[in-house]
Scaffold this active site. Structure first.
Site, PDB file in Angstrom:
ATOM      1  N   TYR A 124       0.799  -1.220   0.000  1.00  0.00           N
ATOM      2  CA  TYR A 124       0.000   0.000   0.000  1.00  0.00           C
ATOM      3  C   TYR A 124       0.838   1.279   0.000  1.00  0.00           C
ATOM      4  O   TYR A 124       0.297   2.357  -0.206  1.00  0.00           O
ATOM      5  CB  TYR A 124      -0.925   0.037   1.226  1.00  0.00           C
ATOM      6  CG  TYR A 124      -1.927  -1.090   1.257  1.00  0.00           C
ATOM      7  CD1 TYR A 124      -2.817  -1.292   0.204  1.00  0.00           C
ATOM      8  CD2 TYR A 124      -1.988  -1.959   2.346  1.00  0.00           C
ATOM      9  CE1 TYR A 124      -3.740  -2.324   0.233  1.00  0.00           C
ATOM     10  CE2 TYR A 124      -2.900  -2.998   2.389  1.00  0.00           C
ATOM     11  CZ  TYR A 124      -3.777  -3.174   1.321  1.00  0.00           C
ATOM     12  OH  TYR A 124      -4.674  -4.192   1.349  1.00  0.00           O
ATOM     13  N   ILE A 125       2.097   1.196   0.290  1.00  0.00           N
ATOM     14  CA  ILE A 125       2.926   2.402   0.388  1.00  0.00           C
ATOM     15  C   ILE A 125       3.957   2.426  -0.739  1.00  0.00           C
ATOM     16  O   ILE A 125       4.313   1.377  -1.303  1.00  0.00           O
ATOM     17  CB  ILE A 125       3.632   2.487   1.760  1.00  0.00           C
ATOM     18  CG1 ILE A 125       4.462   1.241   2.039  1.00  0.00           C
ATOM     19  CG2 ILE A 125       2.610   2.701   2.859  1.00  0.00           C
ATOM     20  CD1 ILE A 125       5.219   1.279   3.360  1.00  0.00           C
TER      21      ILE A 125
END
Length: 880
Positions: A124-125
């Site tokens: 997600y990052i």
């Protein structure tokens, strides 16, 4: 069993235990494992400041770099080609690098170092290299390469980092048999220190933490083993009933900090009502206090009993030449700076060589085209003939070149396209050559002045990347906080005097005082014995206890007055002493130790008071005087082990207190804590002054009551108190009040005539009200008047109270201030006045340090500690 077997097997007598030496592959395997963990996992290298996993992450990010963000999961997968330890360890290491906000440009939820919240999952990052990382970390042409763990790829041995990265980021790791803990330092301060080193100047560096806070670096010891850094949260008083924490110590989070505060509250060390954590981008922890709790004392207690103060022990261990070594941070910075200079030199040399090659070929190209050497190859039928023809055609024109023409040079000339030859511009070619010559000259100049070049390089880094990187941690020298002074009294102490027990579990016996579970208790018995012991549930001291109190270490103001009989029929003696140091749980004799000794009189005086007592003798023989007085103020304060002065040779019937005394000690400073309305000697609140034994406090209330009291720490004060200060008997008190009977403002000046009497200086009419009271020598007040309708307001009047009225009795009505209506009465700056000097004190200081000489060495020590040492107290336990 032969000798070798005797060496390998050692049997202890009368036991079945056999000790076997570890040899062979076991010894080698452990050493190999330890070396691997130290060199390849836990300890950073001095050259670039990275552990292997960090180095491989940054190498992978450079390979993937295209200016756009990459999913961290993608970077982790790419790094696994170089790092054989799984994706979790790589992802965690990458988050740690990112949270230091120096090398990685982050996008998404990367966690919070303040709250301890974890980063989102790596899918997600996103991340990319920062501009700073691209500037200082990479230089492939000066990088030494090695095969990756599976031999399929090449990875850097060390990245060519041109900055003290290890000190900027810090490092922590636990290996086999050793560990490292290098604290982070400030970006700008590191650059400044590098510049000073290059200039040959002295420098010093201390840590700077991303969590800010306050730090005491006085014992940093350059980051070496044995050093210590104390870090504190930044705590401020928000109002009378709440505190706010805005910065936390390095190594903690708001969650762990709050947990430690709640534990201290549960144990009774501090008292809080509730905690609110409002932390987001900035720390904000609100601590609400119950009524009557001092915020200042609570702040000290938070530092003493919670993680609001932490102690960090640095240990600067790094890898150099494939070996772990321990060096200080100053030496690290020097080596890093010198390494940066070597890298800059290597880059300049490579650049110079490249520029010289460009100049060489540009010159050959110009000759090849300008002199039409390419026409000489038209009649050649072989490749060797072409090379030979070009070589012969160039020879007349290459005397100015810096090196010989090679086959490779001629081959490159044959690769020039016809289109380029046809569009060749001689002027542009000459300008290019001259530009290259200028660049070569500049690079040679930089190499000749390498130190200046390196200094300029560091200054450029500071200018381009130093914005917003100022020091976050405030440097301060911490005063040691005595836990016994700030701990909350969380239990009650009881005593059974006859049986000789004290403790917190004796609830059916006599209550003594509130105490904490870390306090020491001092006890005296009727036999003249004394003992100091820790608070416990039940402790035996000795029968017939006459005094129990909380003991304060190095307390020189509590003075004990004693009259005792030496033996069953011996003489009576008196003495005054303080107890400043002793060994816990050891029994001390305040008499001479003669069997049958007993105490006739004992008092404990918290401020060195010296009372007057009356001694009654038993009727025996021809004694004429059976009663006489003793004034303890005439007796000098000495050590507790002295014999004392002779009182009488006759038998004493009893000793009674005749008159309470005043302190004989030097003045002590007393403060008033307005929040809890209590006096203290710990420096909390407003300083009221230095008080001798006879000095008193002046108190005036809003009801018009005036009185003086002794400055006792246990004193309590009314809520309507408006004046609290040191009382000067000759200093007048000025008061302006509204008289309910006369319905006029009156002013009066008076002095207190009876210091022991509480008096009212205004009448008791329901409408009488105190408007203003001043204790200045020459007060001045301003009267303002209301504005009548249709008229201008009367100008304010100033009244010099000293000229307006003389000093009268406290019950006098005073003079009418004005007959006109008054809007407001304001106190102005008083007129200058030189107060009479106070008489110099002749009071006694207790147990001042004395000098003794031992083996030609002069040292200072406390008489009590010296007395204990000479008697061998140190062998009984710890001296405190």
């Amino acid at each position: 069993m032969n000798n070798d077997q005797n060496d390998d097997f050692i049997a202890e007598e009368n036991t079945q235990e056999v000790i076997t030496k570890v040899t062979g592959m076991y010894k080698d395997w452990f050493l190999d494992y330890a070396s691997y963990v130290i060199l390849e996992r836990a300890v950073p290298a001095i050259e670039d400041g990275f552990k292997p996993v960090q180095r491989r992450i940054l190498h992978s990010m450079r390979e993937l770099d295209d200016g756009r963000y990459n999913k961290v999961a993608n970077i982790v997968g790419h790094t696994m080609q170089y790092h054989p330890h799984g994706d979790a360890s790589i992802a965690d290491a990458m988050v740690q690098i990112g949270q230091k906000d120096l090398l990685i440009d982050m996008q998404g939820n990367w966690g919070n170092i303040l709250t301890g919240d974890r980063a989102a999952a790596s899918r997600y990052i996103e991340a990319r290299l920062s501009k700073f990382a691209l500037d200082v970390v990479y230089s492939p042409k000066v990088t030494e390469w090695q095969a990756s763990y599976d031999g399929r790829r090449k990875e850097p041995v060390n990245l060519p980092v041109k900055f003290p990265m290890l000190l900027a980021q810090g490092a922590e790791g636990i290996a086999v048999g050793l560990s490292t803990k290098i604290l982070p330092h400030n970006f700008i301060e590191l650059i400044d220190a590098s510049v000073k080193h290059l200039q040959g100047k002295r420098f010093s560096i201390v840590p700077d933490f991303p969590t800010a806070g306050i730090a005491d670096m006085s014992n940093y010891n350059d980051g070496l083993r044995g050093g210590k850094v104390r870090v504190r949260a930044k705590i401020a008083q928000k109002d009378k009933n709440s505190l706010v924490i805005t910065e936390i110590p390095f190594g903690t989070t708001t969650s762990s900090l709050i947990e430690s505060i709640l534990k201290a509250n549960d144990k009774g060390k501090i008292k809080i009502k509730k905690i609110e954590d409002n932390t987001a981008a900035e720390v904000e922890i609100l601590i609400h206090l119950p009524g009557g709790v001092s915020p200042d004392k609570t702040i000290d207690a938070l530092y003493a009993f919670t993680n609001c103060e932490m102690s960090i022990s640095p240990l600067a261990c790094i890898i150099e030449d494939n070996k772990p070594i321990f060096i200080g941070v100053s030496e690290m910075l020097k080596q890093s700076t010198d390494h940066t200079v070597e890298l800059l030199k290597a880059e300049l040399e490579i650049k110079l060589n490249e520029l010289q090659e460009q100049w060489h070929f540009a010159s050959l190209e110009r000759i090849f085209i300008e002199e039409r050497v390419y026409h000489d190859i038209e009649e050649q039928e072989t490749w060797d003939g072409v090379i030979q023809a070009i070589d012969e055609g160039l020879k007349p024109h290459i005397q100015h070149l810096k090196r010989a023409v090679t086959v490779e040079d001629i081959t490159r000339l044959t690769e020039i396209r016809i289109k380029r030859i046809s569009k060749f511009d001689l002027d542009k070619a000459q300008q290019k050559i001259e530009a290259l010559e200028d660049e070569i000259a500049q690079v040679k100049h930089d190499l000749e002045h390498l130190t200046d070049f390196a200094i300029a390089y560091f200054k450029r880094l500071k200018k381009e990347y130093g914005e917003g990187k100022g020091r976050k941690t405030e440097l301060r020298l911490f005063e040691d906080i005595e836990a016994t002074k700030v701990v909350m009294r969380n239990t009650k102490l009881y005593v059974n005097r006859a049986e000789g027990f004290i403790g917190t579990s004796l609830r059916r016996d006599e209550y003594v005082t509130d105490c904490s579970d870390i306090d020491d208790i001092i006890c005296f018995t009727a036999e003249g014995k004394m003992m100091v012991t820790k608070v416990d549930a039940k402790t035996f001291i000795g029968k017939n206890i006459i005094h129990v109190a909380v003991f304060k270490k190095k307390d020189k103001r509590t003075i004990y007055n004693l009259i005792y009989r030496d033996g069953k029929r011996g003489n009576a003696y008196m003495k005054r002493f303080a107890v400043t140091a002793m060994t816990r749980d050891r029994e001390y004799d305040m008499t001479q130790g003669t069997a049958g000794s007993t105490v006739h009189y004992f008092s404990a005086n918290p401020n060195g008071e010296a009372e007057v007592v009356t001694v009654y003798l038993r009727q025996a023989g021809s004694i004429k005087k059976l009663k006489f007085d003793i004034d303890f103020s005439e007796l000098a304060i000495k050590g507790r082990a002295v014999k004392g002065n002779l009182v009488t040779k006759y038998s004493i019937k009893k000793v009674e207190l005749k008159e309470e005394g005043v302190s004989t000690l030097k003045p002590r400073k007393i403060w008033f804590d307005d929040t809890v309305q209590r006096l203290n000697v710990d420096g909390r609140g407003e300083l009221l002054g230095e008080f001798r034994g006879e000095d008193r406090l002046l108190i005036i209330t809003q009801k018009g009551i005036v009185k003086t009291i002794k400055p006792e720490i246990t004193a309590r004060f009314d809520e309507d108190m408006i004046v609290l200060e040191k009382w000067i008997p000759k200093k007048p008190i000025s008061a302006i009040y509204w008289d309910g009977n006369k319905e006029r403002y009156y002013v009066k000046r008076f002095v207190i005539e009876n210091e022991l009497k509480e008096e009212s200086f205004i009448n008791d009419h329901p409408k009488t009200q105190l408007e203003l009271v001043a204790t200045d020598w020459k007060p001045v007040v301003e009267l303002t008047y209301p504005k009548p309708r249709g008229k201008d307001a009367k100008e304010p009047d100033q009244v010099n109270v000293e000229d307006f009225i003389a000093i009268k009795g406290i019950t006098a009505l005073g003079n009418q201030l004005t007959a006109e209506k008054v809007k407001q009465i304001n106190a102005l700056e008083p007129l200058p006045y030189e107060a009479p000097e106070e008489k110099p004190t002749t009071d006694i200081d207790v147990n001042e340090e004395v000098e003794i000489t031992i083996d030609d060495t002069t040292v200072k020590t406390d008489p009590e500690e010296l007395d204990d040492k000479l008697k061998g107290d140190g062998e009984q336990g710890s001296l405190f």
